[in-house]
Design an enzyme around this catalytic site. Structure first.
Site, mmCIF file in Angstrom:
data_model
loop_
_atom_site.group_PDB
_atom_site.id
_atom_site.type_symbol
_atom_site.label_atom_id
_atom_site.label_comp_id
_atom_site.label_asym_id
_atom_site.label_seq_id
_atom_site.Cartn_x
_atom_site.Cartn_y
_atom_site.Cartn_z
ATOM 1 N N GLY A 42 0.791 -1.219 0.000
ATOM 2 C CA GLY A 42 0.000 0.000 0.000
ATOM 3 C C GLY A 42 0.823 1.269 0.000
ATOM 4 N N GLU A 43 1.893 1.310 0.783
ATOM 5 C CA GLU A 43 2.693 2.529 0.888
ATOM 6 C C GLU A 43 3.322 2.911 -0.446
ATOM 7 O OE1 GLU A 43 5.543 2.295 4.011
ATOM 8 O OE2 GLU A 43 4.131 1.393 5.430
ATOM 9 N N ASP A 44 3.580 1.906 -1.302
ATOM 10 C CA ASP A 44 4.306 2.159 -2.553
ATOM 11 C C ASP A 44 3.393 2.583 -3.697
ATOM 12 O OD1 ASP A 44 6.471 1.369 -1.122
ATOM 13 O OD2 ASP A 44 6.765 -0.546 -2.156
ATOM 14 N N ARG B 248 -0.512 2.392 -3.664
ATOM 15 C CA ARG B 248 -1.957 2.531 -3.492
ATOM 16 C C ARG B 248 -2.484 3.822 -4.115
ATOM 17 N NH1 ARG B 248 -5.346 0.467 0.118
ATOM 18 N NH2 ARG B 248 -3.709 -0.127 1.565
ATOM 19 N N GLY C 236 -17.060 -9.747 10.656
ATOM 20 C CA GLY C 236 -17.153 -10.849 11.597
ATOM 21 C C GLY C 236 -16.274 -12.029 11.254
ATOM 22 N N GLU D 79 0.463 -13.710 0.643
ATOM 23 C CA GLU D 79 -0.561 -13.722 -0.418
ATOM 24 C C GLU D 79 0.004 -14.301 -1.704
ATOM 25 O OE1 GLU D 79 -2.809 -9.656 1.141
ATOM 26 O OE2 GLU D 79 -1.884 -9.726 -0.842
#
Length: 984
Positions: free
Chosen positions: A33-35, A37, A65, A99
């Site tokens: 994300g930091e790179d 997004r 949930g 992932e």
């Protein structure tokens, strides 16, 4: 997606797969994300969403949930495509790495597609964990278990080797261009493709919503029988939706059948033909000639097609008689089945007693989808260029969301790059508003050349549903240069050709295009049909022929099969420019000398004459079809020079069942194709056959009474195709067949008495050879000289694969051995020179299926047959080969596995020599599908090719097979020796 807090989770998986219909996501985005997004990945996400792609990206997509790790595992598993974005900080996130490992697992087990993006890193750094990845992985090795780090490294190595995109190599680092390329690729990968080729639906705009609605109505899995209707106007996409649905759900049914274009098929061929197609599709049994009436066909279907779990799609039904002929109300369709009917007429669905709630009515495309579809056709992009945006919106609005109009207009305008011309065309569309679709389609027609227009009108009036090679031969006979014209018509989406399950390729046309073409012809003379170029309707043809009202404007006539008017050649005398004549009525009595001299193509099916008159010839005719006739004699005397068919290239006398004598072929000096197939009484071919110096194709399929071929066949130096399948009385072919150096296709399948073939070494360009079911054939000579091979079918030719050097015995396949989908073995010069031989090893078992195998006692010798499909690479060409192995004296047991070791004769593949850089790829081995219940079921577990030295007694199989204490037996011998070490 790794912008979340760092954590780790297990890579254990469920059994869910990413198959169409079960996948909630199209794309899973994997990124730090930091790179990226707020730049590249964000842009990519929004671009995909605009195209209707369901993307998993951030935590707001997680289900409330649920545990974070479990949710992500499911999201990856249920995505069709995963896109990892490798950036400099990617390896800092163990989320990203975990992932990625999960994505690799799904690729290996479920076939998930991975499209890697190398944003600001080099692919080699990803593969080898160098550069910015090196220091991070030293840290990971201290903080995580070794097996976790190893799984990350393996994922980086394998995904880093996949073909992807390196940003700096895409137009000097243009991120927007990379987003565009990715969107285009994702749209392609997420379109449904399975059974039907969806080339006519290049852009699947709006299909997903149709499928979702129909899947809900179908309730797949319930045991009841359900009928579904798809109803709407022509051009709305009913057939396209039905095809996509068929592809989506086909795997859920044991039997399936898609009867396409029923209205046109029945109009041209009748209801019995429709019944025959259904029976063949369901039972693979050809019943041509067995069903003599519609009522008999209904009885046949009811009595013999009692089938459960069947998918039946009936496309374009326009009359209740069609449903009645298929007996869908007689309960032959069993539980779990689904019947889907597409039609323009809702009354058809009411008569089929389909509930209102089970009728699906496709809606027109919305403005946004219409613009996308038009843009993809006109600009090959999901969005028009800015300078054409307003003009494109105007056309999308005008279309009313009708897919056909959008596709045809988009294809037409793809060749126009003048805004002034676009504005003029849009103005024309507005002026023709009362006939929107007709006029919009006619714009494309008006821009065609003369030959293209003629071919299009012929197709619309006569040839929908005809085989491609037939219509091409007609247009070639007329001098229309059809191949280039057809190419342009296909590009304009005015015609198309589709393959059927019988392997043929048939002409298709959208209903609105067909109606537009026929209306163009009708407008040539609104009140006088005799002044129109083409006649096809029952009433018009009847009026012209009864009143002899034809004129020199008539170019083609297709006489309907139900028109039983007595005719003579005088009916056509005034039609001096008639080039195409298709006659079906049995009452037609011909004086061939009265037919127009311009005639190029003539078909007279079901001709009732026993003997053709001596004046039955035509000097300018190019194609003559007298198939399915009762003719016993024709052209049996030698012609006078001036009385020949001087331009005839195609002669079709197939299915003339009473014909025992062939013609004197000197009548046809220019013949290129001769079809005598299914002339079951034909017992001899005239020696004049050798005079056909231009003959390229000779069809003698199923000539049951033919006992030999004339020696003059060796004079057919231009012959390219020789079809002799099911000529069961011929014991050998003339040696001259081996001298036909232009031969590319030779089919002698089902020659049950054939022992030998001629030497084929001179057939250098032979591409296809079929000897299927030639049970006595022991050898194919000369294959070493044939280097253009593409296909060899030698199934059920067990003598070809027989060898005295074989072993089989019992034991166990090593647990770590799993069969690869394709097993490959390469030859090279060094191996060939060492004198090594090839050995094929097959490990199989008898499953403990008591219902089927109860009658087979343990230790009782059995004979097993295996079909082998292999691909042989020779000289950069690939040949597909099918053979059958017979294994005798196999002891039936369900306690152990059985290994079969087959020594091939020399360094070759069942007679095909291997040398240099040749290679064998075994695609599969399975129990022969041609056998009956007298042979027990068996399942192949493993196969492998080995080399064996001349002084080696038997190949070493210890790396994959453990012999048991049960003795191994050399096939064909009664003796036994211990532990599988029989000398081979």
């Amino acid at each position: 997606m790794a912008g979340q807090a760092e954590a780790s989770y297990s890579t254990s998986t469920s059994t869910s797969t990413s198959t169409a219909g079960s996948s909630p996501y199209d794309v899973f985005l994997n990124f730090r994300g930091e790179d990226t997004r707020k730049n590249f990945t964000g842009h990519l996400y929004r671009a995909l969403k605009r195209e209707g792609v369901n993307v998993f990206m951030d935590s707001y997509k997680l289900w409330e949930g649920e545990e974070l790790g479990t949710t992500l595992v499911k999201a990856i598993q249920r995505s069709k495509v995963s896109i990892p974005v490798f950036s400099k900080g990617y390896a800092n996130s163990n989320w990203c790495l975990t992932e990625l490992a999960q994505m690799l697992y799904c690729r290996r087990h479920y076939g998930q597609i991975i499209l890697p993006i190398f944003f600001d890193v080099d692919p080699s750094d990803v593969r080898h964990q160098t550069g910015c990845f090196k220091k991070v992985f030293l840290k990971h090795q201290r903080n995580f278990a070794p097996h976790v780090v190893d799984s990350w490294k393996e994922a980086l190595r394998e995904v880093g080797n996949l073909k992807g995109w390196v940003l700096k190599e895409v137009e000097n680092g243009d991120e927007s261009k990379l987003v565009e390329l990715l969107v285009e690729r994702v749209l392609k990968e997420t379109c449904i493709h399975n059974v039907f080729s969806m080339s006519d639906v290049n852009y699947c705009i709006g299909l997903d919503s149709h499928l979702k609605n129909l899947l809900y109505l179908l309730n797949i899995g319930s045991k009841d029988v359900q009928f579904i209707g798809i109803c709407g106007i022509g051009g709305i996409g009913k057939t396209t939706i039905a095809k996509a649905l068929y592809n989506c759900i086909i795997e859920s049914f044991d039997q399936k059948c898609f009867l396409e274009d029923i209205r046109e098929e029945v109009l041209r061929h009748g209801l019995v033909y429709l019944q025959e197609k259904l029976i063949y599709s369901m039972s693979k049994r050809k019943v041509q000639g067995e069903i003599l009436s519609v009522d008999r066909g209904k009885e046949w279907i009811k009595e013999r097609l009692q089938i459960e779990n069947v998918l039946l799609i009936l496309d374009d039904v326009d009359h209740p008689s069609q449903l009645n002929a298929l007996a869908i109300d007689l309960n032959w369709i069993g539980q779990g089945s689904r019947v889907i009917i597409t039609t323009r007429d809702e009354n058809i669905l009411n008569m089929a007693k389909i509930d209102e709630g089970k009728i699906y009515r496709p809606k027109e495309l919305g403005e946004g989808q219409s613009l996308q579809l038009f843009s993809l056709r006109a600009f090959r992009n999901v969005k028009p260029p800015e300078e054409y945006m307003e003009l494109s919106r105007a056309i999308a609005s005008y279309s009313g969301g009708l897919p056909l109009t959008l596709e045809v207009l988009g294809s037409y305008l793809s060749y126009v790059r003048s805004k002034e011309m676009w504005e003029s065309i849009i103005q024309q569309l507005r002026e023709n508003a009362p006939r929107e679709v007709y006029e919009s389609l006619k714009i494309s027609y008006d821009n065609l050349g003369d030959y293209e227009k003629a071919i299009f009108l012929d197709a619309a009036c006569f040839f929908i549903g005809w085989e491609k090679k037939t219509v091409i031969s007609i247009w070639e006979a007329c001098g229309f240069y059809p191949k280039s014209a057809i190419h342009r018509l296909i590009n304009r989406n005015l015609i198309k050709f589709e393959s059927n399950e019988d392997g043929g390729c048939y002409l298709r046309m959208q209903d609105q295009l067909r109606d537009m073409g026929r209306e163009i012809v009708s407008k040539e003379s609104f009140r006088e049909p005799g002044k129109r170029s083409r006649l096809w309707s029952h009433d018009n043809v009847l009026e012209i022929l009864e009143g002899n009202k034809g004129t020199d404007r008539v170019e083609g006539i297709d006489i309907p099969s139900d028109l039983l008017i007595p005719l003579t050649g005088e009916n056509f005398e005034r039609m001096s420019n008639l080039r195409f004549l298709n006659i079906n009525p049995k009452s037609f009595m011909v004086d061939f000398s009265c037919l127009p001299s311009a005639l190029k193509w003539f078909r007279w099916n079901t001709c009732t004459l026993d003997i053709l008159p001596t004046n039955f010839y035509h000097k300018r005719l190019v194609h003559l079809d007298l198939s399915f006739s009762t003719i016993k004699q024709a052209w049996n005397i030698r012609p006078q020079d001036e009385n020949k068919f001087q331009n005839l290239k195609v002669l079709n006398l197939s299915n003339c069942g009473y014909r025992s004598k062939s013609p004197n072929f000197s009548w046809f000096p220019c013949l290129e194709r001769l079809d005598l197939g299914y002339c079951r009484s034909l017992d001899k071919l005239d020696e004049s056959l050798g005079q056909l110096s231009k003959l390229k194709s000779l069809i003698l399929e199923s000539c049951d009474s033919l006992e030999e071929l004339p020696e003059s066949i060796c004079d057919l130096k231009s012959l390219v195709e020789l079809q002799l399948s099911n000529v069961a009385k011929i014991k050998e072919l003339p040696d001259g067949v081996g001298l036909l150096e232009n031969l590319e296709v030779l089919d002698v399948s089902h020659f049950y008495l054939l022992v030998r073939l001629p030497d084929l070494s001179r057939l250098k360009i032979l591409r296809r050879l079929s000897v299927d079911s030639c049970e006595k054939l022991e050898e194919i000579q000369g294959l070493e000289g044939v280097r253009s091979f593409e296909d060899l079918d030698a199934t059920q030719c067990c003598n070809l694969t027989n060898t005295p050097r074989k072993i089989h015995g019992q034991g166990r396949l090593s647990p770590e051995c799993t069969q690869e989908l394709i097993y490959s073995l390469n030859a090279n010069d060094g191996i060939c020179k060492k004198g090594l031989s090839l050995v094929l090893c097959i490990v199989f078992e008898f499953p403990p299926d008591l219902k089927h195998n109860l009658k087979f006692k343990q230790h009782q010798p059995q004979t097993i047959y295996f079909d082998i499909l292999a691909s042989i690479r020779r000289n950069d060409k690939t040949a597909r080969c099918r053979h059958t192995l017979r294994i005798e004296d196999v002891e039936y047991t369900t306690r152990t596995n059985i290994i079969y070791i087959h020594h091939l004769k020399g360094f070759n593949w069942f007679g095909i020599p291997l040398e240099g850089k040749d290679a064998i790829e075994i695609l599969y081995i399975r129990q022969s599908k041609y056998l009956d219940d007298l042979i027990p079921n068996s399942r192949v577990k493993f196969w492998k090719l080995l080399f064996q030295k001349p002084d080696q007694k038997k190949p070493n199989v210890a790396d994959f097979f453990n012999w048991s204490d049960v003795e191994a037996s050399p096939s064909g011998n009664t003796g036994r020796s211990g532990r599988g070490d029989t000398e081979a």
